[in-house]
Design a protein around this motif. Structure first.
Motif, PDB file in Angstrom:
ATOM      1  N   MET A 221       0.809  -1.209   0.000  1.00 26.79           N
ATOM      2  CA  MET A 221       0.000   0.000   0.000  1.00 26.79           C
ATOM      3  C   MET A 221       0.846   1.265   0.000  1.00 26.79           C
ATOM      4  SD  MET A 221      -2.942  -1.198  -0.334  1.00 26.79           S
ATOM      5  CE  MET A 221      -3.936   0.258  -0.101  1.00 26.79           C
ATOM      6  N   GLN A 222       2.151   1.141   0.104  1.00 20.28           N
ATOM      7  CA  GLN A 222       3.035   2.283  -0.019  1.00 20.28           C
ATOM      8  C   GLN A 222       3.544   2.443  -1.446  1.00 20.28           C
ATOM      9  OE1 GLN A 222       4.807   1.409   4.401  1.00 20.28           O
ATOM     10  NE2 GLN A 222       6.159   2.376   2.944  1.00 20.28           N
ATOM     11  N   SER A 223       3.171   1.531  -2.324  1.00 18.08           N
ATOM     12  CA  SER A 223       3.632   1.567  -3.702  1.00 18.08           C
ATOM     13  C   SER A 223       2.427   1.629  -4.632  1.00 18.08           C
ATOM     14  CB  SER A 223       4.472   0.325  -4.018  1.00 18.08           C
ATOM     15  OG  SER A 223       4.805   0.288  -5.385  1.00 18.08           O
ATOM     16  N   ARG A 224       2.473   2.549  -5.590  1.00 16.22           N
ATOM     17  CA  ARG A 224       1.394   2.636  -6.573  1.00 16.22           C
ATOM     18  C   ARG A 224       1.755   1.944  -7.876  1.00 16.22           C
ATOM     19  NH1 ARG A 224      -2.697   6.424  -5.151  1.00 16.22           N
ATOM     20  NH2 ARG A 224      -3.205   5.667  -3.089  1.00 16.22           N
ATOM     21  N   PHE A 225       3.020   1.635  -8.067  1.00 13.48           N
ATOM     22  CA  PHE A 225       3.430   0.906  -9.262  1.00 13.48           C
ATOM     23  C   PHE A 225       4.685   0.127  -8.914  1.00 13.48           C
ATOM     24  CE2 PHE A 225       5.831   0.245 -13.133  1.00 13.48           C
ATOM     25  CZ  PHE A 225       4.860  -0.119 -14.059  1.00 13.48           C
ATOM     26  N   THR A 226       4.710  -1.131  -9.287  1.00 16.47           N
ATOM     27  CA  THR A 226       5.908  -1.941  -9.077  1.00 16.47           C
ATOM     28  C   THR A 226       5.995  -2.994 -10.173  1.00 16.47           C
ATOM     29  OG1 THR A 226       7.080  -3.389  -7.520  1.00 16.47           O
ATOM     30  CG2 THR A 226       4.683  -3.486  -7.482  1.00 16.47           C
ATOM     31  N   GLU A 369       6.886   4.754  -5.201  1.00 20.68           N
ATOM     32  CA  GLU A 369       6.557   4.562  -3.801  1.00 20.68           C
ATOM     33  C   GLU A 369       6.387   5.914  -3.120  1.00 20.68           C
ATOM     34  OE1 GLU A 369       9.740   2.192  -2.246  1.00 20.68           O
ATOM     35  OE2 GLU A 369       8.780   0.319  -2.840  1.00 20.68           O
ATOM     36  N   GLY A 370       5.756   5.894  -1.943  1.00 19.70           N
ATOM     37  CA  GLY A 370       5.587   7.134  -1.213  1.00 19.70           C
ATOM     38  C   GLY A 370       4.665   6.976  -0.035  1.00 19.70           C
ATOM     39  N   ASP A 371       4.241   8.106   0.492  1.00 20.57           N
ATOM     40  CA  ASP A 371       3.309   8.131   1.615  1.00 20.57           C
ATOM     41  C   ASP A 371       1.911   8.317   1.047  1.00 20.57           C
ATOM     42  OD1 ASP A 371       1.859   8.441   3.871  1.00 20.57           O
ATOM     43  OD2 ASP A 371       3.020  10.091   4.702  1.00 20.57           O
ATOM     44  N   PHE A 372       1.164   7.214   0.999  1.00 22.38           N
ATOM     45  CA  PHE A 372      -0.173   7.241   0.424  1.00 22.38           C
ATOM     46  C   PHE A 372      -1.248   7.205   1.500  1.00 22.38           C
ATOM     47  CE2 PHE A 372       2.479   5.940  -3.077  1.00 22.38           C
ATOM     48  CZ  PHE A 372       1.959   6.676  -4.126  1.00 22.38           C
ATOM     49  N   ASP A 373      -0.935   7.801   2.656  1.00 25.34           N
ATOM     50  CA  ASP A 373      -1.913   7.962   3.738  1.00 25.34           C
ATOM     51  C   ASP A 373      -2.628   6.654   4.045  1.00 25.34           C
ATOM     52  OD1 ASP A 373      -1.231  10.616   3.885  1.00 25.34           O
ATOM     53  OD2 ASP A 373      -2.770  11.230   2.484  1.00 25.34           O
ATOM     54  N   PHE A 374      -1.858   5.605   4.282  1.00 23.90           N
ATOM     55  CA  PHE A 374      -2.426   4.311   4.634  1.00 23.90           C
ATOM     56  C   PHE A 374      -1.531   3.685   5.696  1.00 23.90           C
ATOM     57  CE2 PHE A 374      -3.047  -0.191   4.448  1.00 23.90           C
ATOM     58  CZ  PHE A 374      -4.415  -0.312   4.273  1.00 23.90           C
ATOM     59  N   PRO A 375      -2.077   3.049   6.737  1.00 26.12           N
ATOM     60  CA  PRO A 375      -3.505   2.793   6.909  1.00 26.12           C
ATOM     61  C   PRO A 375      -4.267   4.034   7.383  1.00 26.12           C
ATOM     62  CG  PRO A 375      -2.307   2.024   8.809  1.00 26.12           C
ATOM     63  CD  PRO A 375      -1.284   2.502   7.830  1.00 26.12           C
ATOM     64  N   ILE A 376      -5.521   4.067   7.081  1.00 20.83           N
ATOM     65  CA  ILE A 376      -6.414   5.134   7.516  1.00 20.83           C
ATOM     66  C   ILE A 376      -7.351   4.553   8.563  1.00 20.83           C
ATOM     67  CG2 ILE A 376      -8.218   6.743   6.798  1.00 20.83           C
ATOM     68  CD1 ILE A 376      -6.902   6.675   3.999  1.00 20.83           C
ATOM     69  N   ASN A 377      -7.503   5.258   9.650  1.00 24.60           N
ATOM     70  CA  ASN A 377      -8.368   4.771  10.715  1.00 24.60           C
ATOM     71  C   ASN A 377      -9.783   4.539  10.194  1.00 24.60           C
ATOM     72  OD1 ASN A 377      -8.896   4.010  13.366  1.00 24.60           O
ATOM     73  ND2 ASN A 377      -9.502   6.066  13.963  1.00 24.60           N
ATOM     74  N   GLU A 378     -10.348   3.381  10.526  1.00 23.89           N
ATOM     75  CA  GLU A 378     -11.707   2.974  10.158  1.00 23.89           C
ATOM     76  C   GLU A 378     -11.872   2.746   8.656  1.00 23.89           C
ATOM     77  OE1 GLU A 378     -14.270   5.867  11.993  1.00 23.89           O
ATOM     78  OE2 GLU A 378     -13.845   5.123  14.011  1.00 23.89           O
TER      79      GLU A 378
END
Length: 601
Positions: A221-226, A369-378
């Motif tokens: 979840m920190q990677s959008r393409f691999t 890769e990057g900070d994709f705001d995950f995990p998100i509470n709830e």
């Protein structure tokens, strides 16, 4: 009162599945005037199996624990968190290779959804969707260095499914763990932690009465393409000129992209362009890859450009005119593109004047890769599991095979009801060359489809050729949503733009068919797995690539009474007691057990 109906015997305590029918009243008249004779006939006509809109659902907002068994591992309490009731993990147990774990199982028979009836009515096959919201509560005293509130450093939490009475199951988890073994800092079984120190969604299995676990597939979840270049060119729809995959040289382990060849003469230019990559919801992002460059020393031009394409316009990140005949990692900040959909562009140009040392440019292990705001509470985690027999087919057409169609084997005489839209791998129905998989339920148990044979759809001229017949598998997909949503929902099940799934709000379900996704029902993102263990199959699908896992390690009973819990909620790790669950829901379909003729009353 049906003239042709014979008596039947029903075994005590057996499931009797009622089928919906339409009553048709017909009045027949013979003769005219006062001497006319009239008679009314009444027919009860069964509705087709699997009619749309017939799914039943159950929702639990955890006002109490009446729908759940006692805790299998750990302890659970209903608490008020954020002004609403939730199921809080209050204690953990030590289980094999997981010193801190919790598990609570659903009661098998629920108001509105009876999994036992659904299982029997589909011919001892059980399919359903199940979802839950996973929250992180910072009120628990943190373990020093591990659980800074509200989201702990290490955690695993999610849905257990195919859960039997011996604690065998599959699991779908939000997870962040450590692969260190001495000591075990996260208290999570390393066998379900495929990547170290990363926020993941992991599909895993638990066998040997809950003592043996291993991951089956995961999404970073920190990677959008691999792309490690080991799974073919599928993530690069534009491949021009001399670009091709090779095993001549690679960073890891066997394949890379190469522009050029051993002998290159004359002017060449080619673009290698990736799939669209959605940077929605990111607060930072970077492009990373490995490069190896060696060009003919007499080359008059050796342009090797790296660019990001947005809205059809290329922004060049760097031009590599030099040679570097060793593997070098490159990294580029993509902050200027956050919130946009982009493509990676490798632009190679070479004018080779001789045939000496003209290998040119290798690319391997590309990641964004990057900070994709995950995990998100709830956030919401959802599993869709379809248990079905299946037919791998080819030469399908000229019309589409559709959900609810009855298919018949021309040679074997085997029958079954199509369960969902076929998964097309290649070809088209119109050209009668469709290739893919048909999942089926309510098949003729005593007669199997043959390989090869032609199957046809009742009432249609559509046919296909059987390549393989399988009697029972799980087809598993995973989805996730969050309480805020991202961007503007566009009806694309694979991108990150979607509506919000708010705790305590309406329960939403992803559409059954890809063609039915639209902006007004776009509440989830379908997980496309980054890696899959060889013990399971990633099913090829044009519409849902890298998203469907097939496995039959754990299946439901094929006879007798269904008495297992089937669904549960689990946690692993130090962060277990920071976790709570809310808005649990399950939906399934109870269908008729085959074709029934109209009954005359």
């Amino acid at each position: 009162n049906a003239p042709t109906m014979t008596s039947i015997t029903v075994d005590p305590n057996s499931n009797n599945v009622l089928q919906k029918l339409v009553r048709v009243n017909v009045t027949g008249t013979y003769g005219l005037g006062e001497v006319a004779t009239r008679r009314e006939l009444i027919y009860h006509v069964p509705l087709p199996s699997g009619s749309e809109g017939e799914k039943e659902s159950f929702i639990d907002t955890f006002e109490d624990k009446s729908n759940w068994e006692g805790s299998t591992w750990g302890t659970h309490e209903v608490q008020t968190i954020g002004g609403d009731k939730a199921l809080k993990v209050t204690g953990t147990s030590s289980v094999t290779d997981a010193p801190k774990a919790s598990l609570i199982a659903l009661k098998g028979s629920l108001t509105g959804v009876n999994l036992a009836v659904a299982h029997r009515s589909a011919g001892y096959l059980l399919s359903y969707d199940a979802q839950v919201k996973i929250g992180f509560d910072g009120s628990t005293t943190p373990v020093q260095g591990f659980d800074p509130p509200p989201i702990p450093k290490y955690y695993a939490a999610g849905i257990s499914f195919r859960l039997d009475n011996n604690n065998n199951s599959y699991g779908l988890s939000f997870l962040r763990g450590s692969n260190n073994t001495d000591p075990l800092p996260d208290n999570i079984d390393n066998n379900i932690v495929p990547e170290d120190q990363k926020n993941l969604i992991v599909l895993w299995q638990q066998t040997d009465s809950g003592t043996s676990r291993k991951w089956l597939a995961y999404k970073d979840m920190q990677s959008r393409f691999t792309d490690d270049m080991e799974s073919g060119p599928g993530k690069w729809p534009t491949i021009q000129d001399l670009w091709h995959q090779t095993t001549i040289l690679s960073k890891t382990p066997d394949h890379s992209w190469l522009f050029g060849q051993i002998y290159t003469i004359g002017w060449n230019r080619g673009l290698l362009i990736s799939d669209p990559i959605d940077l929605c919801g990111a607060s930072s992002a970077s492009l990373n890859f490995w490069t190896w460059r060696s060009t003919d020393p007499n080359t008059s031009s050796r342009f090797k450009g790296i660019a990001i394409r947005k809205d059809g316009v290329d922004t060049v990140l760097e031009i590599l005119n030099d040679d570097n005949p060793s593997w070098q990692q490159k990294s580029y900040d993509l902050s200027a593109f956050l919130g946009a959909t982009v493509e990676i562009v490798f632009d190679a140009r070479i004018d080779s004047l001789t045939t000496i040392n003209a290998e040119s440019w290798y690319i391997d292990d590309v990641h964004i890769e990057g900070d994709f705001d995950f995990p998100i509470n709830e956030s919401t985690l959802l599993v869709r599991v379809k248990e079905a027999a299946s037919i791998e087919f080819k030469i399908g057409g000229p019309n589409p095979i559709e959900d609810g169609d009855q298919i018949v084997g021309q040679t074997s005489g085997a029958t079954g009801i199509v369960d969902g839209a076929p998964l097309l791998e290649s070809g088209t129905w119109a050209d009668s060359n469709a290739v893919g998989i048909i999942t089926i339920k309510n098949r003729s148990e005593s007669i199997a489809f043959q390989t090869p044979e032609t199957i046809y759809v009742t009432g249609s001229d559509t046919t296909a050729e059987v390549s393989e017949f399988r009697t029972k598998d799980n087809y598993i997909q995973a989805y996730y949503g969050d309480p805020s949503g991202w961007g503007i929902a566009d009806g694309n099940l694979l991108d990150y733009q979607r509506e919000a799934n708010i705790r305590g709000g309406d329960i939403h379900w992803p559409p059954d068919e890809v063609d039915d996704w639209a902006p007004d029902n776009d509440y989830f993102t379908l997980i496309q797995w980054d890696a899959v263990d060889p013990s399971v199959v990633s099913v090829p699908s044009n519409d849902e690539p890298d998203a469907i896992i097939r496995t039959n390690e754990i299946t439901t009973p094929s006879s007798g009474t269904f008495d297992q819990p089937e669904l549960g909620l689990h946690t692993f790790g130090h962060g277990s007691t920071n976790i709570y669950f809310d808005d649990f829901a399950v939906q399934t379909e109870t269908i008729s057990t085959g074709a029934v003729t109209p009954i005359q009353e």
